[in-house]
Write a protein that holds these residues in place. Sequence first.
Motif, PDB file in Angstrom:
ATOM      1  N   LEU A 161      -2.273   6.755  -9.378  1.00 16.24           N
ATOM      2  CA  LEU A 161      -1.278   7.111  -8.365  1.00 16.24           C
ATOM      3  C   LEU A 161      -0.978   5.838  -7.587  1.00 16.24           C
ATOM      4  CD1 LEU A 161      -2.779  10.485  -7.101  1.00 16.24           C
ATOM      5  CD2 LEU A 161      -0.733  10.206  -8.493  1.00 16.24           C
ATOM      6  N   LEU A 162       0.186   5.268  -7.838  1.00 17.92           N
ATOM      7  CA  LEU A 162       0.524   3.960  -7.294  1.00 17.92           C
ATOM      8  C   LEU A 162       1.569   4.052  -6.190  1.00 17.92           C
ATOM      9  CD1 LEU A 162       0.256   0.867  -7.510  1.00 17.92           C
ATOM     10  CD2 LEU A 162       1.996   0.915  -9.299  1.00 17.92           C
ATOM     11  N   GLY A 163       1.269   3.491  -5.030  1.00 22.11           N
ATOM     12  CA  GLY A 163       2.230   3.408  -3.937  1.00 22.11           C
ATOM     13  C   GLY A 163       2.781   4.763  -3.527  1.00 22.11           C
ATOM     14  N   PRO A 184      -4.942   2.764  -6.225  1.00 21.04           N
ATOM     15  CA  PRO A 184      -5.209   1.364  -5.882  1.00 21.04           C
ATOM     16  C   PRO A 184      -4.626   0.956  -4.538  1.00 21.04           C
ATOM     17  CG  PRO A 184      -3.487   1.504  -7.547  1.00 21.04           C
ATOM     18  CD  PRO A 184      -4.037   2.893  -7.392  1.00 21.04           C
ATOM     19  N   LEU A 185      -5.341   0.087  -3.863  1.00 20.35           N
ATOM     20  CA  LEU A 185      -4.843  -0.511  -2.630  1.00 20.35           C
ATOM     21  C   LEU A 185      -3.687  -1.439  -2.990  1.00 20.35           C
ATOM     22  CD1 LEU A 185      -5.428  -0.840   0.446  1.00 20.35           C
ATOM     23  CD2 LEU A 185      -6.831  -2.813  -0.168  1.00 20.35           C
ATOM     24  N   CYS A 186      -2.552  -1.265  -2.330  1.00 21.73           N
ATOM     25  CA  CYS A 186      -1.394  -2.111  -2.648  1.00 21.73           C
ATOM     26  C   CYS A 186      -0.605  -2.390  -1.365  1.00 21.73           C
ATOM     27  CB  CYS A 186      -0.506  -1.443  -3.697  1.00 21.73           C
ATOM     28  SG  CYS A 186       0.066   0.214  -3.304  1.00 21.73           S
ATOM     29  N   GLY A 187       0.379  -3.278  -1.492  1.00 22.00           N
ATOM     30  CA  GLY A 187       1.199  -3.628  -0.336  1.00 22.00           C
ATOM     31  C   GLY A 187       0.673  -4.849   0.377  1.00 22.00           C
ATOM     32  N   ASN A 188       1.060  -5.013   1.650  1.00 22.08           N
ATOM     33  CA  ASN A 188       0.660  -6.175   2.441  1.00 22.08           C
ATOM     34  C   ASN A 188      -0.854  -6.219   2.618  1.00 22.08           C
ATOM     35  OD1 ASN A 188       3.343  -6.909   2.798  1.00 22.08           O
ATOM     36  ND2 ASN A 188       3.547  -5.723   4.690  1.00 22.08           N
ATOM     37  N   GLY A 189      -1.410  -7.424   2.603  1.00 22.34           N
ATOM     38  CA  GLY A 189      -2.840  -7.575   2.811  1.00 22.34           C
ATOM     39  C   GLY A 189      -3.652  -7.561   1.538  1.00 22.34           C
ATOM     40  N   THR A 190      -3.003  -7.435   0.394  1.00 26.82           N
ATOM     41  CA  THR A 190      -3.713  -7.466  -0.879  1.00 26.82           C
ATOM     42  C   THR A 190      -2.913  -8.285  -1.877  1.00 26.82           C
ATOM     43  OG1 THR A 190      -4.518  -6.141  -2.751  1.00 26.82           O
ATOM     44  CG2 THR A 190      -2.662  -5.262  -1.508  1.00 26.82           C
ATOM     45  N   ARG A 191      -3.614  -8.965  -2.782  1.00 31.93           N
ATOM     46  CA  ARG A 191      -2.922  -9.774  -3.782  1.00 31.93           C
ATOM     47  C   ARG A 191      -2.504  -8.953  -4.999  1.00 31.93           C
ATOM     48  NH1 ARG A 191      -5.953 -11.405  -8.203  1.00 31.93           N
ATOM     49  NH2 ARG A 191      -8.199 -11.054  -8.095  1.00 31.93           N
ATOM     50  N   GLY A 192      -2.812  -7.651  -4.970  1.00 28.09           N
ATOM     51  CA  GLY A 192      -2.401  -6.784  -6.070  1.00 28.09           C
ATOM     52  C   GLY A 192      -3.430  -6.643  -7.164  1.00 28.09           C
ATOM     53  N   ASP A 193      -4.671  -7.122  -6.924  1.00 26.79           N
ATOM     54  CA  ASP A 193      -5.700  -7.050  -7.963  1.00 26.79           C
ATOM     55  C   ASP A 193      -6.071  -5.613  -8.315  1.00 26.79           C
ATOM     56  OD1 ASP A 193      -6.650  -7.580  -5.173  1.00 26.79           O
ATOM     57  OD2 ASP A 193      -8.581  -7.015  -6.001  1.00 26.79           O
ATOM     58  N   GLN A 194      -6.096  -4.716  -7.311  1.00 25.01           N
ATOM     59  CA  GLN A 194      -6.437  -3.325  -7.610  1.00 25.01           C
ATOM     60  C   GLN A 194      -5.347  -2.664  -8.453  1.00 25.01           C
ATOM     61  OE1 GLN A 194      -7.971  -0.656  -4.717  1.00 25.01           O
ATOM     62  NE2 GLN A 194      -9.348  -2.153  -3.781  1.00 25.01           N
ATOM     63  N   VAL A 195      -4.103  -3.013  -8.200  1.00 27.67           N
ATOM     64  CA  VAL A 195      -2.999  -2.475  -8.999  1.00 27.67           C
ATOM     65  C   VAL A 195      -3.146  -2.917 -10.451  1.00 27.67           C
ATOM     66  CG1 VAL A 195      -0.499  -2.491  -9.362  1.00 27.67           C
ATOM     67  CG2 VAL A 195      -1.429  -2.356  -7.037  1.00 27.67           C
ATOM     68  N   ASP A 196      -3.445  -4.191 -10.652  1.00 30.16           N
ATOM     69  CA  ASP A 196      -3.625  -4.719 -12.008  1.00 30.16           C
ATOM     70  C   ASP A 196      -4.801  -4.039 -12.707  1.00 30.16           C
ATOM     71  OD1 ASP A 196      -1.511  -6.534 -11.718  1.00 30.16           O
ATOM     72  OD2 ASP A 196      -2.818  -8.035 -10.808  1.00 30.16           O
ATOM     73  N   ASN A 197      -5.913  -3.881 -11.980  1.00 27.39           N
ATOM     74  CA  ASN A 197      -7.079  -3.221 -12.561  1.00 27.39           C
ATOM     75  C   ASN A 197      -6.741  -1.790 -12.980  1.00 27.39           C
ATOM     76  OD1 ASN A 197      -8.602  -5.500 -11.925  1.00 27.39           O
ATOM     77  ND2 ASN A 197      -9.405  -4.634 -10.026  1.00 27.39           N
ATOM     78  N   GLN A 239      -6.004   6.527   3.255  1.00 31.35           N
ATOM     79  CA  GLN A 239      -5.013   7.155   2.381  1.00 31.35           C
ATOM     80  C   GLN A 239      -5.650   8.241   1.508  1.00 31.35           C
ATOM     81  OE1 GLN A 239      -3.473   4.645  -0.733  1.00 31.35           O
ATOM     82  NE2 GLN A 239      -1.557   5.793  -0.904  1.00 31.35           N
ATOM     83  N   ILE A 240      -6.791   7.932   0.920  1.00 34.15           N
ATOM     84  CA  ILE A 240      -7.467   8.908   0.068  1.00 34.15           C
ATOM     85  C   ILE A 240      -8.003  10.063   0.894  1.00 34.15           C
ATOM     86  CG2 ILE A 240      -9.480   9.270  -1.418  1.00 34.15           C
ATOM     87  CD1 ILE A 240      -9.039   6.535  -2.598  1.00 34.15           C
ATOM     88  N   ASN A 241      -8.579   9.759   2.060  1.00 36.35           N
ATOM     89  CA  ASN A 241      -9.080  10.826   2.925  1.00 36.35           C
ATOM     90  C   ASN A 241      -7.983  11.810   3.304  1.00 36.35           C
ATOM     91  OD1 ASN A 241     -11.594   9.688   2.840  1.00 36.35           O
ATOM     92  ND2 ASN A 241     -11.580   8.915   4.941  1.00 36.35           N
ATOM     93  N   GLN A 242      -6.801  11.266   3.587  1.00 35.45           N
ATOM     94  CA  GLN A 242      -5.684  12.118   3.965  1.00 35.45           C
ATOM     95  C   GLN A 242      -5.217  12.974   2.791  1.00 35.45           C
ATOM     96  OE1 GLN A 242      -2.528  10.040   6.004  1.00 35.45           O
ATOM     97  NE2 GLN A 242      -1.132  11.778   5.913  1.00 35.45           N
ATOM     98  N   LEU A 243      -5.142  12.370   1.604  1.00 35.82           N
ATOM     99  CA  LEU A 243      -4.767  13.123   0.412  1.00 35.82           C
ATOM    100  C   LEU A 243      -5.721  14.281   0.170  1.00 35.82           C
ATOM    101  CD1 LEU A 243      -3.755  10.444  -2.264  1.00 35.82           C
ATOM    102  CD2 LEU A 243      -2.337  12.356  -1.468  1.00 35.82           C
TER     103      LEU A 243
END
Length: 384
Positions: free
Chosen positions: A331-333, A305-318, A219-223
């Motif tokens: 930049l979220l989602g 932050p990494l978000c969505g399926n496959g993550t418990r959302g810890d990066q979003v919280d951080n 995602q970041i590489n593409q951005l």
Amino acid sequence: MKTKIAFTGGGTAGHIYPGLAVADELKSIAEKNNFDIEISWLGCSKGMDKKIVTSAVRGDGRSSADRFYGIPSGKLRRYFSLKNFSDLFKIAGGFFKSFFILLRMKPALLFSKGGFVSVPPCIAAKILGIPVFTHECDFTPGLANRINAKSASKILLSYEETKRFLSEGNKAKSVVTGNPVRPVFYSADKSKGLSFLGIPESHQKPVLIVLGGSSGARQINQLVSENLDFLCEHFIVVHQTGMVNTDENENKTLKEKYGDDYKPYPFIYKEMADVLSSADVILSRAGANSIWECAVMNKPMVLVPLCGNGTRGDQVDNAKFFEEKGCAEVLLGDEATGENLKSKLEKMTDVECRKVYAENLKALTGETRPALKIAELIMEKAGN
């Protein structure tokens, strides 16, 4: 008389490097006080754990840990999977092996840095009457650490606000230490970083470091690739593309197009601390350890932050926490678009704006090294 201290944690590098930072501080304290200690590490018998621990050395070239013990490890999943059944046997195997290792070792204390591999040793230590200290690096506690908390006599936290996720009993035994960061990030050399990157000391544009981990972040590489015209107009872009999510031919083409304004690297390891020291702004995921490595250097961040399926959302919280403290932009989602990225980074081209973020980061991380604070707590308990 030699005092033995056991460490556990692993499964990912993020559960190992902070523990090694604590081990380094412990050995430094012991040497200054003529205190003889031996550090052993219980980690996953498969994967990267052994390689990272056994190859880790302190600034003086001596090993961070004296011994490594591999134990069977099963992953703790909060969703249905057939692997949950087979992993129960691995977890049981990890417990019995940990039990007999700790029984023979008789450590004064077990320090856990989390990850699924740490659960069996913590339970075994509790049964054997060995004090357990466990550390949570994320803003919200993960499943392994929530289980480990039941065995722990002390729960170490990176954030004061994390206490609200704990039971009253666990709050009473919690201590806020911050997140341990390897000593090299406190002694990093900006000039060495610029030299490694081939950037002159007299550069005019701010340096933007883009991180996506060792594998890269698609995602970041593409951005970055979609907005390189803008990025290279305003920054010297140092882009760690990752060893998996990267295209060497594309990197070569972009390097030819943008010249010294674009510097792609598959992965930077040994020089990373110096490279981060040379940054004016950092674009990154929001893993706890990468955030803190940037934070102790007071580097303004734009976090995806990494978000969505496959993550418990810890990066979003951080990420949200750092944003609320005025230490980062997020930049979220669906917000992670090219236009929003440009908007966030355009603010960071202003020197005074970056100074505000840096001051907020300095206030957040404080003066005391978290790894040193944790090492002092361990030494205090182990010396009794």
